[in-house]
Design a protein around this motif. Structure first.
Motif, mmCIF file in Angstrom:
data_model
loop_
_atom_site.group_PDB
_atom_site.id
_atom_site.type_symbol
_atom_site.label_atom_id
_atom_site.label_comp_id
_atom_site.label_asym_id
_atom_site.label_seq_id
_atom_site.Cartn_x
_atom_site.Cartn_y
_atom_site.Cartn_z
ATOM 1 N N LEU A 2 0.853 -1.187 0.000
ATOM 2 C CA LEU A 2 0.000 0.000 0.000
ATOM 3 C C LEU A 2 0.890 1.237 0.000
ATOM 4 N N SER A 3 0.804 2.030 -1.060
ATOM 5 C CA SER A 3 1.595 3.251 -1.162
ATOM 6 C C SER A 3 0.881 4.386 -0.444
ATOM 7 N N LEU A 4 1.590 5.040 0.443
ATOM 8 C CA LEU A 4 1.048 6.171 1.191
ATOM 9 C C LEU A 4 1.580 7.471 0.616
ATOM 10 N N SER A 5 0.686 8.427 0.463
ATOM 11 C CA SER A 5 1.079 9.717 -0.083
ATOM 12 C C SER A 5 1.180 10.796 0.985
ATOM 13 N N GLY A 6 0.590 10.519 2.152
ATOM 14 C CA GLY A 6 0.440 11.565 3.151
ATOM 15 C C GLY A 6 -0.927 12.208 3.066
ATOM 16 N N GLY A 7 -1.774 11.693 2.177
ATOM 17 C CA GLY A 7 -3.129 12.196 2.017
ATOM 18 C C GLY A 7 -4.135 11.389 2.823
ATOM 19 N N LEU A 146 -6.688 9.467 14.179
ATOM 20 C CA LEU A 146 -5.706 10.133 13.315
ATOM 21 C C LEU A 146 -6.234 11.463 12.802
ATOM 22 N N GLY A 147 -7.481 11.470 12.338
ATOM 23 C CA GLY A 147 -8.051 12.689 11.785
ATOM 24 C C GLY A 147 -7.522 13.011 10.401
ATOM 25 N N LEU A 148 -7.886 14.174 9.906
ATOM 26 C CA LEU A 148 -7.458 14.615 8.590
ATOM 27 C C LEU A 148 -6.019 15.124 8.640
ATOM 28 N N PRO A 149 -5.337 15.130 7.499
ATOM 29 C CA PRO A 149 -3.961 15.651 7.470
ATOM 30 C C PRO A 149 -3.903 17.086 7.986
ATOM 31 N N PRO A 150 -2.914 17.424 8.808
ATOM 32 C CA PRO A 150 -2.860 18.750 9.416
ATOM 33 C C PRO A 150 -2.712 19.900 8.434
ATOM 34 N N TYR A 151 -2.186 19.631 7.216
ATOM 35 C CA TYR A 151 -2.084 20.731 6.252
ATOM 36 C C TYR A 151 -3.454 21.193 5.778
ATOM 37 N N ASP A 153 -5.747 21.957 7.741
ATOM 38 C CA ASP A 153 -6.163 22.982 8.703
ATOM 39 C C ASP A 153 -5.931 24.384 8.155
ATOM 40 N N TRP A 154 -4.885 24.537 7.346
ATOM 41 C CA TRP A 154 -4.622 25.874 6.804
ATOM 42 C C TRP A 154 -5.007 25.996 5.330
ATOM 43 N N GLY A 155 -5.690 24.971 4.804
ATOM 44 C CA GLY A 155 -6.300 25.146 3.491
ATOM 45 C C GLY A 155 -5.685 24.396 2.336
ATOM 46 N N ARG A 156 -4.669 23.603 2.586
ATOM 47 C CA ARG A 156 -4.113 22.777 1.511
ATOM 48 C C ARG A 156 -5.038 21.582 1.307
ATOM 49 N N SER A 157 -5.383 21.261 0.070
ATOM 50 C CA SER A 157 -6.367 20.218 -0.191
ATOM 51 C C SER A 157 -5.756 18.870 -0.546
ATOM 52 N N ARG A 158 -4.459 18.826 -0.832
ATOM 53 C CA ARG A 158 -3.851 17.584 -1.283
ATOM 54 C C ARG A 158 -2.448 17.439 -0.718
ATOM 55 N N SER A 159 -1.972 16.199 -0.714
ATOM 56 C CA SER A 159 -0.588 15.954 -0.348
ATOM 57 C C SER A 159 0.287 16.188 -1.571
ATOM 58 N N GLY A 160 1.590 15.970 -1.397
ATOM 59 C CA GLY A 160 2.501 16.168 -2.519
ATOM 60 C C GLY A 160 3.497 17.268 -2.232
ATOM 61 N N CYS A 161 4.325 17.565 -3.203
ATOM 62 C CA CYS A 161 5.364 18.578 -3.046
ATOM 63 C C CYS A 161 4.765 19.947 -2.735
ATOM 64 N N PHE A 162 5.517 20.755 -2.013
ATOM 65 C CA PHE A 162 4.990 22.059 -1.615
ATOM 66 C C PHE A 162 4.766 22.967 -2.816
ATOM 67 N N PHE A 163 5.430 22.682 -3.942
ATOM 68 C CA PHE A 163 5.230 23.508 -5.135
ATOM 69 C C PHE A 163 4.335 22.822 -6.168
ATOM 70 N N CYS A 164 3.541 21.849 -5.756
ATOM 71 C CA CYS A 164 2.721 21.104 -6.704
ATOM 72 C C CYS A 164 1.901 22.031 -7.598
#
Length: 264
Positions: A2-7, A146-151, A153-164
């Motif tokens: 199972l590949s995890l993305s951080g999402g 666990l809850g939702l990813p902490p990013y 909380d400030w409005g990021r909708s997806r995981s991935g690189c910070f410059f996606c």
């Protein structure tokens, strides 16, 4: 496997299958360009799973491949970042033996993403097979603690690189406000691209230098709030089952059709 993305979806799938699939292996492909919240989320998930998450890193860094591609930054039309930083490390790790790859696509999603097509890899979609939708994923994450990813909380909708490049402009504004250092690094990549003979903007038609002007950021925020109000008004007539299980207002299908191995 199972590949995890951080999402949220891949994390929920890992929890969902924890006691259903024996000898599951969890893997995360670290690009070294992830948000700090992603690493925190994976560490907490690892504790819940009670098993280590294998972390792979590409042999060559993003900056190396950027040189190989002659300064051509990745975009939705040329997703070399996913190919060399996520997909290839995944395929190299697996090798040529038969592998079942569990993918966190939900039953309420209608998209096909960027996943491996190697003949020895069989993709399985438990959420689709069991009819689980977004509301179920949130319940799984909340029930696990666990809850939702902490990013988010400030409005990021997806995981991935910070410059996606799949980020919406409001997400760039929020990155600027939350992680100004990462925003500046993304801006540097954009500005250096000109040296290779190409004018490239992460936001397609607007540079990050233009976007971060205070008046422009305020305008983006106001436009976003207005669009959210319109979305809420439209959804008043949506059936309850769709409202609970469907896409979020910000989930523009065009933007959601990203790389599964990066953003699920």
């Amino acid at each position: 496997m199972l590949s995890l993305s951080g999402g949220k979806d891949s994390a929920a799938l890992a929890i969902y299958l924890r006691d259903r699939v024996a000898e599951m292996e969890y893997i995360f492909h670290d690009t070294d360009k992830e948000l700090p919240e992603t690493y925190d989320y994976l560490a907490r998930l690892e504790a819940i799973l009670g098993k280590p998450i294998v972390r792979t890193s590409p042999v060559d860094t993003f900056d190396h491949w950027l040189t190989v591609y002659r300064g051509m930054l990745p975009s939705n039309h040329r997703r070399w970042c996913t190919k060399v930083l996520k997909l290839k490390p995944f395929e190299n790790y697996i090798g040529d033996g038969p592998v079942v790859n569990y993918v966190g696509l939900r039953a309420d999603e209608n998209r096909v993403g960027y996943i491996s097509t190697k003949p020895n890899i069989t993709a399985v979609y438990p959420f689709r097979e069991d009819g689980l939708v977004r509301a179920d994923i949130i319940r799984i994450l909340e029930d696990s603690g666990l809850g939702l990813p902490p990013y988010m909380d400030w409005g990021r909708s997806r995981s991935g690189c910070f410059f996606c490049f799949y980020q919406q402009k409001i997400e760039w504004v929020r990155l600027r406000e939350t992680h100004p250092d990462l925003f500046d690094r993304a801006k540097e990549y954009e500005e250096r691209a000109v040296q290779f003979g190409e004018q490239f903007y992460w936001c397609q038609n607007e540079s990050l230098a233009e976007l971060e002007r205070p008046e422009r950021m305020q305008q983006i925020k106001e436009n976003w709030e207005a669009s959210q109000a319109r979305a809420r008004a439209k959804r008043r007539n949506v059936p309850l089952v769709e409202s609970l299980g469907g896409l979020e207002p910000q989930d523009d299908p065009a933007l959601r059709d990203g790389c599964l191995i990066c953003s699920l």
